[in-house]
Write a protein that holds these residues in place. Structure first.
Motif, PDB file in Angstrom:
ATOM      1  N   GLN A 118     -16.196   2.149   2.943  1.00  0.00           N
ATOM      2  CA  GLN A 118     -15.667   2.273   4.300  1.00  0.00           C
ATOM      3  C   GLN A 118     -16.623   3.067   5.176  1.00  0.00           C
ATOM      4  O   GLN A 118     -16.304   3.406   6.318  1.00  0.00           O
ATOM      5  CB  GLN A 118     -14.291   2.982   4.267  1.00  0.00           C
ATOM      6  CG  GLN A 118     -13.226   2.211   3.504  1.00  0.00           C
ATOM      7  CD  GLN A 118     -11.939   2.985   3.390  1.00  0.00           C
ATOM      8  OE1 GLN A 118     -11.865   4.077   3.907  1.00  0.00           O
ATOM      9  NE2 GLN A 118     -10.950   2.366   2.797  1.00  0.00           N
ATOM     10  N   LEU A 119     -17.775   3.476   4.448  1.00  0.00           N
ATOM     11  CA  LEU A 119     -18.707   4.347   5.142  1.00  0.00           C
ATOM     12  C   LEU A 119     -19.278   3.689   6.417  1.00  0.00           C
ATOM     13  O   LEU A 119     -19.482   4.394   7.434  1.00  0.00           O
ATOM     14  CB  LEU A 119     -19.844   4.735   4.185  1.00  0.00           C
ATOM     15  CG  LEU A 119     -20.881   5.728   4.707  1.00  0.00           C
ATOM     16  CD1 LEU A 119     -20.213   7.026   5.091  1.00  0.00           C
ATOM     17  CD2 LEU A 119     -21.987   5.947   3.688  1.00  0.00           C
ATOM     18  N   ASP A 146     -27.286   2.649   8.088  1.00  0.00           N
ATOM     19  CA  ASP A 146     -28.270   1.724   7.499  1.00  0.00           C
ATOM     20  C   ASP A 146     -28.217   1.785   5.958  1.00  0.00           C
ATOM     21  O   ASP A 146     -28.446   0.776   5.290  1.00  0.00           O
ATOM     22  CB  ASP A 146     -29.671   2.098   7.978  1.00  0.00           C
ATOM     23  CG  ASP A 146     -29.829   1.921   9.531  1.00  0.00           C
ATOM     24  OD1 ASP A 146     -29.036   1.130  10.070  1.00  0.00           O
ATOM     25  OD2 ASP A 146     -30.712   2.629  10.094  1.00  0.00           O
ATOM     26  N   GLY A 147     -27.969   2.976   5.446  1.00  0.00           N
ATOM     27  CA  GLY A 147     -27.978   3.058   3.950  1.00  0.00           C
ATOM     28  C   GLY A 147     -26.603   3.027   3.347  1.00  0.00           C
ATOM     29  O   GLY A 147     -26.435   3.400   2.178  1.00  0.00           O
ATOM     30  N   ALA A 148     -25.626   2.612   4.121  1.00  0.00           N
ATOM     31  CA  ALA A 148     -24.267   2.592   3.577  1.00  0.00           C
ATOM     32  C   ALA A 148     -24.172   1.671   2.377  1.00  0.00           C
ATOM     33  O   ALA A 148     -23.496   1.969   1.382  1.00  0.00           O
ATOM     34  CB  ALA A 148     -23.295   2.152   4.670  1.00  0.00           C
ATOM     35  N   ALA A 149     -24.875   0.514   2.496  1.00  0.00           N
ATOM     36  CA  ALA A 149     -24.815  -0.419   1.366  1.00  0.00           C
ATOM     37  C   ALA A 149     -25.457   0.214   0.139  1.00  0.00           C
ATOM     38  O   ALA A 149     -24.965   0.111  -0.991  1.00  0.00           O
ATOM     39  CB  ALA A 149     -25.520  -1.721   1.732  1.00  0.00           C
ATOM     40  N   THR A 150     -26.642   0.906   0.414  1.00  0.00           N
ATOM     41  CA  THR A 150     -27.317   1.583  -0.712  1.00  0.00           C
ATOM     42  C   THR A 150     -26.425   2.684  -1.273  1.00  0.00           C
ATOM     43  O   THR A 150     -26.326   2.895  -2.489  1.00  0.00           O
ATOM     44  CB  THR A 150     -28.638   2.185  -0.257  1.00  0.00           C
ATOM     45  OG1 THR A 150     -29.458   1.119   0.305  1.00  0.00           O
ATOM     46  CG2 THR A 150     -29.393   2.850  -1.397  1.00  0.00           C
ATOM     47  N   LEU A 181     -14.752   8.131  -3.793  1.00  0.00           N
ATOM     48  CA  LEU A 181     -15.991   7.970  -3.020  1.00  0.00           C
ATOM     49  C   LEU A 181     -16.504   6.532  -3.019  1.00  0.00           C
ATOM     50  O   LEU A 181     -16.949   6.037  -1.949  1.00  0.00           O
ATOM     51  CB  LEU A 181     -17.054   8.917  -3.570  1.00  0.00           C
ATOM     52  CG  LEU A 181     -18.391   8.926  -2.835  1.00  0.00           C
ATOM     53  CD1 LEU A 181     -18.186   9.361  -1.359  1.00  0.00           C
ATOM     54  CD2 LEU A 181     -19.388   9.867  -3.525  1.00  0.00           C
ATOM     55  N   PRO A 182     -16.476   5.814  -4.110  1.00  0.00           N
ATOM     56  CA  PRO A 182     -16.975   4.430  -4.036  1.00  0.00           C
ATOM     57  C   PRO A 182     -16.216   3.598  -2.992  1.00  0.00           C
ATOM     58  O   PRO A 182     -16.820   2.842  -2.234  1.00  0.00           O
ATOM     59  CB  PRO A 182     -16.739   3.915  -5.462  1.00  0.00           C
ATOM     60  CG  PRO A 182     -16.790   5.130  -6.297  1.00  0.00           C
ATOM     61  CD  PRO A 182     -16.160   6.186  -5.479  1.00  0.00           C
ATOM     62  N   ALA A 183     -14.911   3.825  -3.030  1.00  0.00           N
ATOM     63  CA  ALA A 183     -14.140   3.057  -2.038  1.00  0.00           C
ATOM     64  C   ALA A 183     -14.437   3.535  -0.636  1.00  0.00           C
ATOM     65  O   ALA A 183     -14.508   2.752   0.344  1.00  0.00           O
ATOM     66  CB  ALA A 183     -12.651   3.169  -2.325  1.00  0.00           C
ATOM     67  N   ALA A 231     -17.929   1.779   8.215  1.00  0.00           N
ATOM     68  CA  ALA A 231     -16.988   1.813   9.324  1.00  0.00           C
ATOM     69  C   ALA A 231     -16.782   3.238   9.794  1.00  0.00           C
ATOM     70  O   ALA A 231     -16.532   3.504  10.976  1.00  0.00           O
ATOM     71  CB  ALA A 231     -15.656   1.180   8.916  1.00  0.00           C
ATOM     72  N   GLY A 232     -16.879   4.185   8.783  1.00  0.00           N
ATOM     73  CA  GLY A 232     -16.577   5.552   9.229  1.00  0.00           C
ATOM     74  C   GLY A 232     -17.818   6.388   9.310  1.00  0.00           C
ATOM     75  O   GLY A 232     -17.757   7.589   9.003  1.00  0.00           O
ATOM     76  N   ALA A 233     -18.987   5.773   9.612  1.00  0.00           N
ATOM     77  CA  ALA A 233     -20.235   6.537   9.657  1.00  0.00           C
ATOM     78  C   ALA A 233     -20.140   7.660  10.652  1.00  0.00           C
ATOM     79  O   ALA A 233     -20.659   8.771  10.413  1.00  0.00           O
ATOM     80  CB  ALA A 233     -21.411   5.608  10.014  1.00  0.00           C
ATOM     81  N   GLN A 234     -19.451   7.384  11.763  1.00  0.00           N
ATOM     82  CA  GLN A 234     -19.352   8.415  12.771  1.00  0.00           C
ATOM     83  C   GLN A 234     -18.542   9.598  12.229  1.00  0.00           C
ATOM     84  O   GLN A 234     -18.860  10.764  12.483  1.00  0.00           O
ATOM     85  CB  GLN A 234     -18.712   7.867  14.049  1.00  0.00           C
ATOM     86  CG  GLN A 234     -18.721   8.848  15.202  1.00  0.00           C
ATOM     87  CD  GLN A 234     -20.121   9.297  15.624  1.00  0.00           C
ATOM     88  OE1 GLN A 234     -21.021   8.399  15.777  1.00  0.00           O
ATOM     89  NE2 GLN A 234     -20.326  10.586  15.837  1.00  0.00           N
ATOM     90  N   GLU A 235     -17.517   9.204  11.440  1.00  0.00           N
ATOM     91  CA  GLU A 235     -16.708  10.272  10.860  1.00  0.00           C
ATOM     92  C   GLU A 235     -17.539  11.094   9.851  1.00  0.00           C
ATOM     93  O   GLU A 235     -17.408  12.319   9.773  1.00  0.00           O
ATOM     94  CB  GLU A 235     -15.469   9.676  10.157  1.00  0.00           C
ATOM     95  CG  GLU A 235     -14.499   9.021  11.139  1.00  0.00           C
ATOM     96  CD  GLU A 235     -13.329   8.380  10.427  1.00  0.00           C
ATOM     97  OE1 GLU A 235     -12.456   7.837  11.094  1.00  0.00           O
ATOM     98  OE2 GLU A 235     -13.301   8.457   9.166  1.00  0.00           O
ATOM     99  N   VAL A 236     -18.390  10.344   9.126  1.00  0.00           N
ATOM    100  CA  VAL A 236     -19.253  11.049   8.179  1.00  0.00           C
ATOM    101  C   VAL A 236     -20.207  11.955   8.904  1.00  0.00           C
ATOM    102  O   VAL A 236     -20.482  13.090   8.513  1.00  0.00           O
ATOM    103  CB  VAL A 236     -20.016  10.056   7.282  1.00  0.00           C
ATOM    104  CG1 VAL A 236     -21.046  10.762   6.433  1.00  0.00           C
ATOM    105  CG2 VAL A 236     -19.043   9.298   6.411  1.00  0.00           C
ATOM    106  N   ALA A 237     -20.754  11.476   9.977  1.00  0.00           N
ATOM    107  CA  ALA A 237     -21.694  12.281  10.749  1.00  0.00           C
ATOM    108  C   ALA A 237     -21.016  13.523  11.252  1.00  0.00           C
ATOM    109  O   ALA A 237     -21.607  14.628  11.260  1.00  0.00           O
ATOM    110  CB  ALA A 237     -22.272  11.459  11.890  1.00  0.00           C
TER     111      ALA A 237
END
Length: 716
Positions: free
Chosen positions: A282-283, A392-396, A276-278, A285-291
């Motif tokens: 990549q979140l 927006d919170g990917a870094a967090t 998960l950290p890794a 980049a893959g936010a859409q995939e996460v969504a």
């Protein structure tokens, strides 16, 4: 008056004339003297020879043989043993003063001596004499015997006297043995009294003990019934517990399955979140995939939160059930004896030390993990809600992902430990169920046994009551028996033993006593000597005066004249005989003058009887006087009682004069009844008168002479 006096003097003148005829010359005088002494010689020699034969029995030789081997006696009270030889005791008594002149010798010599006449008798004391005497005390009674060897060819009376002496010895031995046996018997009574008194005291204590026992048994009965009620309740509770713990196996099995599923899920989650950290990096980049996948993730998070929420209550309930079941099972194992209380307490403490902290630690970790899962679920929900804010919170998120992975790892570890604990719980549950089942069975048996115990204690209460009654009756019976057992002191016991050994005392109360054996025979021998004296007189004196008959004197005068001379000589005979008897033989009459007068009457009567026989029958009458003496010798009762005389001699006893002579002399010599002596004198006086009357009648008839009188056929 002168004519009457002259008539009375006629018999005297006739007697004097006969006396002058008899005394004419020296030889006639000597003959008269000899006739006067014959009764004295006869009676004196007989009485002297038989004066006191029993006083000289110690000169009669007798043999004494002692074969007694003795015996061992045991005192029934003290238990001490002693050697006794009663035969030796008997021998010592006989040798000291045993009647005969006893000589101790062998059996062969004794029998030979009795057979040859060297001994008049022999007494043999057998080998088992002492053993036989004490055999009654051993309840094997045998009569002890003494063997008396006699020989009538030696002396009949010696054998008879020996029988008497042996009888006295037997009585003395019986008295001694009986006294000893009675003394031992009475001492046994004293011992019985003492032991019985102890028994009464023991019975009193036993009665007190039975009363205490009764009280204790009643208390035990109450406790037994209380125990039976409690055991029944315990059995009901154990049965209910057995029924209640039956579903525990399914619950623990389900708990184990759930814990394993949780462990598997969290393992998968850990594996899934390892990258998960890794990935979060990549979140962006893959936010859409996460969504796109947030619905799946959010759904998974909710499932995990629900599963985690179920774990904690189930874990708490299982822990409480396990602790309670372990405690109840251990109590049951203690109750049925499988474990001791100390072992159960130690086992409970061990379980508590091992399981409870581990469960508490795991619960804390699980609770943390649950909290984290719920937080994660919330975050996933937030993620799902704010999918648009992921970028927006990917870094967090990238910064928070290591903490999430650490929590998931911790939750996975806690789930593993929870799975291990639930496995152990599931593995222990069958043992717990088996213990609860045995507990139910054991409490049921305990309840049954407690019921039997209650019934037994009830019967025990009844038995204790019967025991108390029996003990009381025993005490009363022993006390009553104690009162009936004699308790005497030593002096009373000794006197009682003496009386039992010799219960009859013969006291001599002689109304009159002859003194010696010769004194006892004196009446008979004096009477017999008087008859003999009268008999020999008519060998010299004529029964009737021929001159008186020729002169035509009356029959009575002739009879009295013929009787006067022998009667006078009879007086001399009596005087000499009585003097010798009294002063030489020491047989002193109790009534001296009366005895002398009575003997004069006896002599005169016997003279008259023999005169009548001679006047009537001549030579035949003289012979008949001898026969009559012999008959009176056996019928007068001078030696043995006249009642022992056989018929028909017994019938003659009352009709012969010597009977009354003996009877009268007994009374006068021994100090008996004077009235009886007077009666005998009366009978003799009557015989005297009758005899003189018969002589007078014969004299009257003989005043006429006949050829037979002038030329008799027989002259003595």
């Amino acid at each position: 008056m002168t004519a009457l006096l002259a008539r009375l003097l006629v018999p005297v003148r006739l007697g004097a004339s006969e006396a002058r005829r008899l005394s004419a010359g020296t030889l006639p005088k000597l003959a008269i003297l000899a006739m006067a002494l014959i009764p004295t010689l006869y009676a004196g020699l007989y009485l002297f020879a038989n004066h006191d034969p029993y006083g000289h029995l110690d000169e009669v030789p007798a043999a004494l043989v002692v074969l007694d081997e003795g015996t061992t006696t045991t005192d029934s009270v003290s238990g001490e043993t002693s050697e006794r030889t009663f035969g030796e005791d008997v021998a010592e008594d006989l040798l000291d003063d045993g009647g005969f002149g006893w000589v101790e010798t062998s059996q062969r010599d004794a029998e030979a001596g009795v057979r040859s006449g060297r001994f008049d008798a022999a007494l043999v004391i057998g080998e088992s004499f002492s053993a036989d005497l004490v055999s009654s005390g051993e309840f094997e009674p045998r009569q002890a015997s003494l063997t008396l060897v006699t020989n009538d060819a030696n002396n009949y009376l010696a054998g008879t006297i020996a029988d008497t002496i042996v009888g006295q010895v037997r009585d003395a031995v019986a008295q001694e043995v009986g006294t000893e046996a009675a003394d031992e018997f009475l001492r046994g009574f004293a011992s019985i009294h003492t032991n019985l008194a102890d028994a009464v005291d023991g019975a009193d204590r036993l009665l007190d003990g039975t009363q205490d026992l009764t009280d204790g048994v009643r208390s035990a009965d109450d406790g037994a019934h209380t125990l039976a009620d409690g055991a029944t309740q315990a059995a009901d509770g154990a049965a209910a517990l057995d029924a209640q713990v039956a579903p525990l196996a399914d619950a623990t099995s389900r708990l184990d399955d759930g814990a394993r599923q949780l462990d598997d899920g969290l393992g998968d989650l850990e594996d899934a979140t390892a990258s998960l950290p890794a990935s979060t990096r990549q979140l962006a980049a893959g936010a859409q995939e996460v969504a796109d996948g947030n619905d799946q993730v959010a759904d998974l998070g909710r499932q995990a939160a629900d599963a985690a929420g179920q774990v904690l209550p189930a874990l708490d309930a299982a822990r409480d059930d396990v602790v309670a079941a372990v405690a109840d099972g251990l109590d049951d194992l203690v109750a049925d004896g499988t474990l001791t209380r100390d072992q159960a307490d130690a086992l409970a403490a061990d379980v508590a030390d091992r399981v409870t902290p581990a469960l508490d630690d795991e619960r804390a970790q699980v609770q943390d993990a649950v909290g984290q899962v719920e937080d994660a679920s919330g975050k996933l929900d937030t993620l799902a809600d704010g999918a648009q804010q992921v970028a927006d919170g990917a870094a967090t998120l990238a910064a928070s992902t290591p903490q999430l992975t650490d929590g998931i790892a911790s939750a996975a570890d806690g789930a593993g430990r929870l799975a291990d604990g639930t496995s152990e719980l599931a593995a222990s549950t069958p043992t717990l169920l088996d213990g609860v089942s045995r507990l139910a069975d054991g409490t049921t048996q305990v309840a049954s046994g407690a019921g039997d115990l209650a019934d037994g204690t009830s019967r025990l209460v009844d038995g204790a009551g019967d025991l108390g009654d029996g003990t009381s009756a025993l005490r009363d019976g022993l006390a009553e028996g104690l009162g009936q057992v004699p308790d005497v002191d030593d002096d009373t016991r000794s006197a009682t033993a003496d009386t039992l050994g010799d219960p009859v005392e013969v006291r001599d109360q002689a109304l009159s006593s002859a003194g010696t054996y010769g004194g006892g025979l004196a009446p008979f021998f004096l009477s017999l000597a008087t008859w003999i004296g009268a008999y020999v007189l008519f060998l010299l004196v004529r029964p009737l005066s021929t001159r008186a008959l020729a002169a035509g004197r009356s029959g009575l005068a002739a009879a009295l004249g013929g009787w006067f001379v022998p009667a006078a000589i009879g007086v001399v005979q009596v005087a000499v005989m009585l003097g010798v008897t009294t002063f030489a033989l020491d047989i002193t009459p109790a009534h001296g003058l009366a005895t002398a007068l009575f003997l004069v009457l006896v002599s005169g009567t016997f003279v008259a009887v023999l005169q009548a026989l001679n006047v009537w029958l001549g030579a035949a009458g003289q012979f008949l006087g001898l026969v009559l003496m012999l008959v009176q010798l056996v019928t007068a009762g001078g030696t043995f009682p006249w009642q022992t005389i056989p018929e028909p001699l017994r019938a003659l006893h009352q009709f012969l004069p010597m009977t009354y002579a003996v009877e009268g002399l007994r009374q006068l010599l021994y100090g008996g009844s004077v009235a009886t002596a007077a009666g005998a004198a009366g009978v003799l006086a009557g015989v005297l008168v009758v005899a003189l009357g018969l002589t007078a009648l014969a004299a009257r008839r003989q005043r006429v002479w006949s050829v037979t009188r002038l030329q008799p056929e027989l002259v003595l």
